[in-house]
Design an enzyme around this catalytic site. Structure first.
Site, PDB file in Angstrom:
ATOM      1  N   GLU A  49      17.910  62.388  42.193  1.00 42.14           N
ATOM      2  CA  GLU A  49      17.233  62.399  40.886  1.00 42.14           C
ATOM      3  C   GLU A  49      16.084  63.389  41.028  1.00 42.14           C
ATOM      4  OE1 GLU A  49      18.295  60.808  38.332  1.00 42.14           O
ATOM      5  OE2 GLU A  49      19.687  59.346  39.212  1.00 42.14           O
ATOM      6  N   GLU A 461      60.350  29.522  48.023  1.00 44.88           N
ATOM      7  CA  GLU A 461      59.216  28.640  47.727  1.00 44.88           C
ATOM      8  C   GLU A 461      58.468  28.437  49.037  1.00 44.88           C
ATOM      9  OE1 GLU A 461      58.563  27.612  44.704  1.00 44.88           O
ATOM     10  OE2 GLU A 461      60.435  28.097  43.668  1.00 44.88           O
TER      11      GLU A 461
HETATM   12 ZN   LIG Z   1      57.269  30.096  40.713  1.00 42.31          ZN
END
Ligand SMILES: [Zn+2]
Length: 969
Positions: A49, A461
């Protein structure tokens, strides 16, 4: 600046110690350039800056320069601090690009440049630097002293790991200009263990993004991060590719994918896939199993298919549904087209993205990772009745095998009693189950993979709790890490190979691989490679390929057969072919043939004349012989030669010779001309308005000239202007072609033409029709062009039924195929299967000779009518004598019209694969103008009342919407 008291208006009290500040400490800037430099590139950037006033008056600029001059120069000088050097191959001495340079204790790596050079900015101190590059022994140089001023030079010389992937104990060589003690990892081959992932926490989208980008950056030699598109809420659908050649399909190498987090609140798969990325990246080059897998497989890992749902779900959710669906509240695993059930929900952006991904890559094996139970679920997921019963796929054995490969390595899953507290009675022997036998899932992704692509997918799963607590994540990795790897290895089971063109060894795309007794063909990829997962056994495998062949750039050369009995041999019917687009810059013919195909298909069973033609003729349409040139051609450019040749720069109409060199030419010769079963061929081209007949090469006499000229004249006479013989094309406005017909050599003499080859080697007369001065007319011209040529094109279909058609058999009635029929001492045809032959002849008297092995040659005369075919039945008496003496020949010449053929009510069948969008657009444009160009047409050549073909060829289709080209999905 160094006072640290800017006293800027509005922030008078703001102070910065020594005039510097940590960015975030001052205020938070997201998406800043400075951090991007540091995180994604090797560059250190700071933000300056320079003044309170953003846009000071010009008078102050000199003062600003004075204030900053020294600072700007000093900053440039800082590029030289720290450590610099080269990383080289110890054998070849060449610089090594993209090696990772890390500093112990500082979690920020940089990479080497093109010449192996690196610059690591460091403040004074003592450091240990390690350089890592795939395929090389890592090398650490200890106690590198960095002083004020210029950088310490340290070069690294890396030893390639060629044979052993396990780090050996041989010392690597390092050279350093300062204190350097060469060293190597202390592990030995006997104690070697793969590196396990360390990043176990729940990754919300920004964290996941950082994770993926970090690994893509750090392991750029084996990774490619890409996105399939965006979710409903505009999150990227990221996929990490891991391969020794990222971004490239290596011919013969199978492709694998894992998809996680399809249900947003089922998060274990998402984290496991991030773990897997870490595991594969960190162990590549050192662990044999990982290295072999990555080298032999192209792996795609999609941690989250539903990133929006994930952000809505809650840690600790066990059986909930919050976040399961996508942002439009659709269950993505009920969103795929189903074989039994009509899925009416709108197809979601996530589903569309994944479907097009699956169509684009030659995936072989896949798993979709879910949560809420612990089992591997394999196709089919539903059945016709919607009952929970075993729904067997043709590859049931394969699916059981690959499902077991996963469950076997997960001991808890293998026990088959997943969630005792929640579902005490549930039992899956060996931890696997057929999907539908568990419960029906219509619209699932797994079945779509199997039914619509070559990919075998199962649904896994991973645990009873959908969104487990963070502390449990290491346990999930431990339970599944062997399974995840073993499952991936299954991609190498079964049979794999290539389907190649026997003539030139090129791979054939989209060839079909069928396994006897398993009703599930797979298809080949671009280079002809295929993979067929199978369980151990002995199989009969068949490969077949559709289409005539492929162009130089692997585009299909399609042929469309229109017949009441497609794919069934009907040798008693005459066969005609229409070929267009030999010059890719003249697609006018292509569009006319597509219009012809559409006209025939749509009017079948509506217009009696069309129906009869289709029922009694075998029609083959090749709309684009030179598809590569067609793609290069300039639309609406009437004169451009761009695209005239094929991709190899060869004018295909000069390549029809006995040593044809181009794939397009070979496809036509081998699959059409050499079959010798066509009675007539019509080629469509552009650039003038006339018809030429053989030969294109200069010859003194043309056999059967009258017939060839007759065919050409027939076309021209049915055309509103062609027969006038004044094409009036720009630049050639004074052309005068009597009757619009000319011998090829007289118009434009050249060697190696398709029609010369067809006449000479295919025993099939061919004419070339130039339908328009313009090579590539705009779409607006197509309806009138179709109107001009329709009658002529149909007249060819009628004409093919004229001339002489006959049957050759012996006295017992047995047909004689491959007998030679010679007409007028010149034209030769062979009888087809069933003893049939067909020859087009100009009206008048013709001589006929018949020759067959073991029989005496015979001859007679036949009178050909202008409006109907003449039938000939030749009956040979078997020659019993060894050298064959003359026997009685019975030649029945009949002037009657075609004997009645049995009309079979069959459904017309079209290979509706010619559906490139461009073509499709052409059609739709054309069809919009039906009413304007349609009128009653009576075929002049079928004027005889007796002719079965003397019907009007009126377009009987009534709706604009009716099109054969609409696709199912
Ligand atoms: Zn599912």
């Amino acid at each position: 600046m160094k006072t640290g008291e800017p006293h800027c208006p509005g922030d008078e009290d703001e102070t910065f110690k020594d005039g510097i500040t940590n960015g975030a400490h001052w205020y938070d800037v997201e998406g800043g350039m400075q951090d991007y430099n540091y995180v994604w590139a090797n560059c250190f950037e700071i933000t300056l800056e320079l003044s309170c006033c953003k846009y000071p008056p010009a008078s102050q600029l000199q003062q600003e320069w004075e204030n900053n001059r020294e600072s700007l120069i000093t900053l440039i000088e800082k590029v030289h601090i720290g450590v610099k050097g080269f990383v080289k191959d110890s054998v070849t001495g060449s610089g090594l690009e993209n090696a990772t340079v890390s500093v112990a204790g500082i979690n920020h790596n940089i990479t080497t440049g093109r010449f192996g050079d690196f610059h690591r900015l460091l403040v004074p101190g003592t450091y240990n630097l390690t350089v890592v590059l795939t395929g090389y022994m890592p090398l650490t140089v200890y106690n590198i002293v960095v002083k004020e001023g210029p950088a310490t030079q340290v070069d690294f010389s890396l030893r390639p790991t060629v044979t052993s992937l396990i780090p050996d104990t041989t010392e690597a060589v390092a050279t350093a200009s300062t204190v350097a003690i060469p060293n190597i990892p202390s592990e030995t081959s006997s104690s070697y263990q793969p590196i396990q992932p360390k990043d176990f926490h729940h990754h919300h989208f920004p964290d996941m993004e950082i994770f993926l980008r970090r690994f893509a950056n750090e392991y750029s030699n084996i990774t490619r991060l890409y996105s399939l598109g965006k979710s409903v809420e505009s999150r990227e659908l990221y996929v990490m590719e891991i391969s020794d050649n990222p971004g490239v399909h290596e011919p013969g190498e199978p492709e694998f994918k894992y998809i996680g987090n399809m249900h947003g609140n089922e998060v274990v798969g998402r984290e496991l896939l991030l773990n897997l990325i870490e595991y594969l990246c960190k162990n590549f080059g050192t662990d044999t199993e990982v290295t072999d897998l990555v080298r032999s497989t192209r792996i795609h890992l999609m941690p989250s298919m539903n990133p929006d749902g994930y952000e809505k779900s809650q840690e600790g959710d066990s059986i909930g549904v919050t976040g399961r669906n996508n942002s439009n509240n659709f269950d993505l695993n009920r969103n795929f087209p189903d074989q039994f059930v009509q899925i009416t929900d709108p197809t979601q952006p996530e589903t569309i993205a994944v479907m097009s991904w699956m169509k684009a890559y030659p995936f072989v094996l896949s798993a979709n990772l879910h949560g809420g139970s612990l089992v591997v679920n394999y196709p089919f997921d539903d059945d016709e009745q919607g009952l929970a019963t075993y729904s067997k796929s043709p590859d049931d054995a394969v699916f059981q095998q690959i499902a077991l490969s996963y469950s076997k390595e997960n001991s808890q899953m293998y026990q088959g009693r997943p969630c005792k507290n929640m579902y005490p009675n549930e039992y899956f022997p060996h931890g696997i189950t057929n999907g539908a036998s568990w419960y029906n899932v219509p619209g699932g992704m797994q079945d779509w993979n199997y039914l619509q692509t070559n990919c075998f997918e199962v649904t896994i799963e991973l645990g009873c709790v959908k969104y487990p607590l963070e502390k449990d994540l290491p346990k999930f990795w431990e339970q599944n890490r062997r399974s995840l790897i073993q499952f991936m290895k299954q991609v190498h089971q079964g049979v794999k190979g290539f389907v190649l063109d026997a003539t030139d060894g090129r791979g054939i795309l989209n060839a079909t691989i069928s396994v006897a007794e398993i009703n599930h063909p797979v298809t080949t990829y671009k280079t002809g490679d295929y993979w067929r997962l199978l369980v151990p056994g002995t199989y009969k495998i068949t490969a077949s390929a559709r289409g005539l062949g492929q162009s130089a750039e692997y585009r299909h050369i399609w042929s469309l057969e229109i017949s009441n009995k497609p794919n069934i041999s009907e040798p008693e019917e005459p066969k005609i072919r229409f070929v267009a687009g030999i010059h890719g810059n003249a697609p006018v013919g292509t569009e006319l043939l597509l219009a012809l195909a559409e006209f025939l298909c749509l009017n079948y069973k509506k217009n009696p004349a069309v129906t009869q033609l289709v029922d009694r003729t075998r029609i083959v349409i090749v709309p684009s012989l030179n598809p590569d040139g067609r793609e290069r051609a300039q639309e609406k450019d009437c004169t451009s030669k761009t695209g005239q040749t094929n991709a190899h720069g060869k004018d295909l109409d000069t390549d029809f010779t006995s040593n044809a060199s181009q794939p397009e030419t070979k496809a036509i010769i081998e699959n059409l001309i050499q079959k010798q079963d066509f009675s007539l061929s019509v080629a469509l081209d552009g650039g003038s308005v006339l018809v030429t007949y053989p030969y294109d090469k200069p010859v003194q006499t043309v056999e059967n000239k009258e017939t060839l000229k007759h065919l050409a004249s027939l076309y021209a006479n049915n055309h509103p202007s062609m027969h006038m013989g004044q094409p009036s094309c720009p630049n050639k406005s004074d052309e005068n072609i009597p009757g619009g017909v000319m011998r090829g050599a007289e118009w434009h003499s050249h060697l190696g033409s398709m029609k010369d080859y067809s006449v000479t080697y295919g025993h099939c007369p061919e004419i070339t029709v130039y339908t328009s001065c313009c090579y590539f007319p705009g779409a607006a011209q197509l309806p009138s062009l179709w109107a001009e040529n329709k009658r002529s094109l149909l007249s060819m279909l009628v004409e093919v039924h004229k001339g002489v058609h006959g049957l050759v058999k012996d006295k017992t009635g047995k047909p004689i195929s491959k007998a030679v029929i010679v007409l007028n001492e010149g034209i030769k045809v062979h009888t087809k299967e069933g003893g049939y032959f067909h020859i087009l002849l100009a009206p008048g008297v013709h001589n006929i000779n018949a020759i067959a092995d073991g029989y005496q040659q015979q001859h007679s005369q036949v009178f050909v009518h202008h409006d109907a075919a003449s039938s000939v039945v030749i009956v040979f008496d078997a020659d019993n004598r060894i050298f064959g003496l003359p026997r009685e020949l019975v030649v029945t010449v009949s002037g009657a019209t075609m004997s009645a053929l049995i009309l079979t009510a069959c459904i017309i069948w079209c290979i509706c694969s010619i559906k490139s969008n461009r073509h499709k657009d052409g059609f739709h444009r054309l069809r919009q103008h039906h009413d304007e160009y349609e009128d009653e047409i009576r075929m002049m050549s079928t004027g005889s009342k007796k002719s079965l073909l003397s019907h009007e060829f009126q377009d009987e289709t009534d709706t604009e919407e009716e099109t054969l080209y609409s696709s199912k999905h």
